[in-house]
Design an enzyme around this catalytic site. Structure first.
Site, mmCIF file in Angstrom:
data_model
loop_
_atom_site.group_PDB
_atom_site.id
_atom_site.type_symbol
_atom_site.label_atom_id
_atom_site.label_comp_id
_atom_site.label_asym_id
_atom_site.label_seq_id
_atom_site.Cartn_x
_atom_site.Cartn_y
_atom_site.Cartn_z
ATOM 1 N N HIS A 1 2.554 4.383 -4.119
ATOM 2 C CA HIS A 1 1.783 3.152 -4.338
ATOM 3 C C HIS A 1 0.633 3.357 -5.333
ATOM 4 C CE1 HIS A 1 3.962 1.006 -1.300
ATOM 5 N NE2 HIS A 1 3.528 1.750 -0.311
ATOM 6 N N HIS B 1 8.710 1.059 2.198
ATOM 7 C CA HIS B 1 7.983 0.205 1.261
ATOM 8 C C HIS B 1 8.363 0.509 -0.185
ATOM 9 C CE1 HIS B 1 5.501 0.782 4.925
ATOM 10 N NE2 HIS B 1 5.439 -0.528 4.836
#
Length: 243
Positions: free
Chosen positions: A98, A137
């Site tokens: 991320h 994710h």
């Protein structure tokens, strides 16, 4: 197969789930029969292959986090280098997928796998790479880091679609397979989707295509996975498939 790990990864550097006490202990207990090699911290020049100087200085302003984060990036780099001789798994934290060039969130600071892949490209060790991400994710940071870069293809697994990983690896050409290995998709973790044996199957697929298409070059780095009671077993299953 080598495991890249440093005792500093036991450090509880923040209050987030990726930094919890006991998380890395659960993994390393399951991998105790593997050879472990310790990484060196990544250099600033390595971090700047992906991140802006402003983002680098932002992370550096948090000394406890920075010390572990540059070591994690160094762990990914070492795993990518080992991959030219044998597979490697980097049991590192903080995670990285991320982390975009100029920002980060989701327990990430520097994009470990992106830094490692970019370093191989810049040094001329590879011409093309694929990154497989099976974390629950989407790795927005990794996708952002290589947006418009034809030499690197990124694939994020959807749901329980293991076959999609195989299709991606079948359709592309590459000199190395890098894996963002997140274990939070497990049925007893946040995702509630995969069985432990599924991780072994993913590892086997990566091994098969690495041996068929890029002289066996493959490495993986730890991303998510937060239920300590199953995390170690899931990591071990994947590593056994990958080796």
């Amino acid at each position: 197969m080598k495991i890249v790990f440093h005792p500093k990864f036991y450090t509880v550097y923040t209050s987030d789930p990726a930094a919890e006490a006991g998380r890395m202990e659960a993994i390393m207990e399951e991998l105790r029969d593997y050879e472990v090699v310790e990484p060196e911290p990544a250099r600033m020049d390595d971090i700047l292959l992906i991140h802006t100087r402003e983002h680098y200085m932002y992370v550096k302003s948090e000394p406890e986090i920075y010390e572990v984060a540059i070591l994690a990036a160094g762990g990914a780099i070492l795993a990518s280098e080992i991959a030219f001789n044998e597979p490697a798994f980097a049991a590192i934290r903080p995670p990285g997928h991320h982390a975009s060039p100029d920002s980060s969130w989701g327990f990430c600071y520097f994009n470990n796998i992106a830094i490692a892949v970019k370093k191989l490209l810049v040094e001329g060790k590879i011409k093309r790479a694929v990154i497989v991400d099976f974390d629950l994710h989407y790795g927005d940071g990794t996708a952002n880091a290589f947006a418009g870069v034809e030499e690197v293809k990124y694939h994020h697994m959807k749901g329980a679609d293991i076959a999609g990983i195989e299709q991606f690896l079948k359709e592309n050409d590459y000199d190395i397979i890098a894996v963002s290995a997140g274990f939070d998709r497990h049925k007893d973790d946040w995702g509630g989707i995969l069985e432990t044996e599924d991780y072994r199957e993913i590892g086997k697929i990566v091994k098969e295509y690495a041996e068929e298409k890029c002289e066996g070059r493959r490495f993986a780095v730890l991303e998510g996975g937060y239920n300590h009671s199953v995390l170690g077993k899931n990591v071990r299953a994947f590593v056994k498939g990958l080796e």
